[in-house]
Design an enzyme around this catalytic site. Structure first.
Site, short mmCIF file in Angstrom:
data_model
loop_
_atom_site.label_atom_id
_atom_site.label_comp_id
_atom_site.label_asym_id
_atom_site.label_seq_id
_atom_site.Cartn_x
_atom_site.Cartn_y
_atom_site.Cartn_z
N GLU A 66 38.10 39.34 33.67
CA GLU A 66 38.14 40.53 34.65
C GLU A 66 38.59 41.63 33.56
O GLU A 66 38.14 42.62 33.91
CB GLU A 66 39.20 39.88 35.54
CG GLU A 66 38.98 39.00 36.58
CD GLU A 66 39.78 38.36 37.40
OE1 GLU A 66 40.98 39.06 37.45
OE2 GLU A 66 39.75 37.47 38.18
N ASN B 190 45.07 42.83 51.66
CA ASN B 190 46.19 42.34 51.01
C ASN B 190 46.77 42.91 49.90
O ASN B 190 47.47 42.48 48.97
CB ASN B 190 46.09 40.66 50.94
CG ASN B 190 44.87 40.36 50.05
OD1 ASN B 190 44.19 41.39 49.48
ND2 ASN B 190 44.49 39.06 49.89
N HIS C 271 45.34 42.30 43.77
CA HIS C 271 44.77 41.10 43.22
C HIS C 271 45.52 40.73 41.89
O HIS C 271 45.69 41.79 41.21
CB HIS C 271 43.18 41.81 42.93
CG HIS C 271 42.64 40.79 41.88
ND1 HIS C 271 41.97 39.52 42.36
CD2 HIS C 271 42.49 40.69 40.46
CE1 HIS C 271 41.60 38.85 41.37
NE2 HIS C 271 41.81 39.57 40.17
N TYR D 258 34.10 39.58 41.46
CA TYR D 258 34.33 38.75 42.63
C TYR D 258 33.11 37.60 42.65
O TYR D 258 32.32 37.27 43.57
CB TYR D 258 34.40 39.02 43.86
CG TYR D 258 35.63 39.75 44.26
CD1 TYR D 258 36.90 38.76 44.19
CD2 TYR D 258 36.01 40.82 44.90
CE1 TYR D 258 38.15 39.23 44.35
CE2 TYR D 258 37.28 41.27 45.32
CZ TYR D 258 38.48 40.63 44.91
OH TYR D 258 39.73 40.73 45.37
N LYS E 169 44.85 47.46 45.53
CA LYS E 169 43.47 47.64 46.28
C LYS E 169 43.80 49.04 47.14
O LYS E 169 44.68 49.76 47.11
CB LYS E 169 43.16 46.39 46.83
CG LYS E 169 43.23 45.40 46.21
CD LYS E 169 43.02 43.93 47.36
CE LYS E 169 42.62 42.77 46.55
NZ LYS E 169 42.47 41.62 47.33
N1 UDP Z 1 39.14 37.42 51.14
C1 UDP Z 1 38.80 37.83 52.60
N2 UDP Z 1 38.41 36.56 53.51
C2 UDP Z 1 38.80 35.43 53.19
C3 UDP Z 1 39.13 34.74 51.76
C4 UDP Z 1 39.32 36.06 50.73
O1 UDP Z 1 38.53 38.89 52.92
O2 UDP Z 1 38.32 34.41 53.71
C5 UDP Z 1 39.13 38.62 50.30
C6 UDP Z 1 40.73 38.84 50.10
O3 UDP Z 1 40.80 40.25 49.86
C7 UDP Z 1 41.14 38.09 48.85
C8 UDP Z 1 39.96 38.28 48.10
O4 UDP Z 1 38.70 38.32 49.20
O5 UDP Z 1 42.29 38.42 48.28
C9 UDP Z 1 39.81 37.00 46.84
O6 UDP Z 1 39.88 35.84 47.64
P1 UDP Z 1 40.95 34.62 46.99
O7 UDP Z 1 40.47 33.58 47.82
O8 UDP Z 1 40.34 34.49 45.47
O9 UDP Z 1 42.20 35.06 47.13
P2 UDP Z 1 43.26 35.83 46.01
O10 UDP Z 1 43.18 35.08 44.73
O11 UDP Z 1 43.09 37.37 46.21
O12 UDP Z 1 44.81 35.46 46.61
MG MG Z 2 41.32 34.80 43.57
#
Ligand code: UDP
Ligand code: MG
Length: 144
Positions: free
Chosen positions: A134, A120, A123, A53, A13
């Site tokens: 994706e 974070n 992805h 997303y 990212k």
């Molecule tokens: N995200 C965020 N706030 C939240 C949940 C998710 O900003 O409360 C963002 C974060 O960058 C995350 C991405 O949206 O990595 C996708 O969320 P997901 O729950 O799919 O998490 P991941 O699969 O990336 O661990």
């Molecule tokens: Mg996810």
């Protein structure tokens, strides 16, 4: 018989690129034994991000995610290997980098920066089916 290798779509990212951590993150994925089979540096459009997303576009945090993910280039990578989805998700660590386990990418390099979106660094697709969807979004030229 050897099972057909699995694929995952990994995104490094904008914070990973800004902080010069792309090499370190790719190093960990390669050191684990997985193969990089496609890679590009790209600034995502809002359209690509909305497709990627799709499950999150109606969530309250989504506008913050758009701001975060479109502020600069990301490195999109296709990674391959047996059980690579589970393996890369394990290397990544939990979504919240503040509490992600030390030793994981998010746990070692991430934290809360007080922004709307959780930054974070990385992805990874959450299933082989998500990976196929994706990869078609980020690498339409692969035709797979
Ligand atoms: N995200 C965020 N706030 C939240 C949940 C998710 O900003 O409360 C963002 C974060 O960058 C995350 C991405 O949206 O990595 C996708 O969320 P997901 O729950 O799919 O998490 P991941 O699969 O990336 O661990
Ligand atoms: Mg996810």
């Amino acid at each position: 018989m050897t099972a057909a290798p699995e694929r995952i779509l990994v995104l490094l990212k904008p914070d990973a690129v800004e902080r010069r951590l792309t090499g370190e993150i790719l190093r960990r994925i390669e050191a684990k034994g997985y193969s990089l089979t496609a890679l590009k540096l790209v600034v995502p459009t809002a359209e690509v991000l909305a497709a990627h997303y799709a499950e999150h576009v109606d969530k309250p945090f989504y506008p913050g995610v758009v701001e975060y993910m479109t502020r600069g280039p990301v490195v999109a990578v296709v990674v391959e290997g047996q059980r690579v989805v589970a393996g890369v998700r394990s290397l990544m660590g939990a979504t919240d980098p503040t509490t992600a386990a030390p030793g994981t990418i998010r746990g070692d390099f991430g934290r809360d920066w007080g922004t709307d979106a959780i930054q974070n660094l990385v992805h990874g697709s959450d299933s082989p089916e998500s990976a196929a969807r994706e990869i078609a979004i980020w690498f339409p030229e692969l035709g797979a």
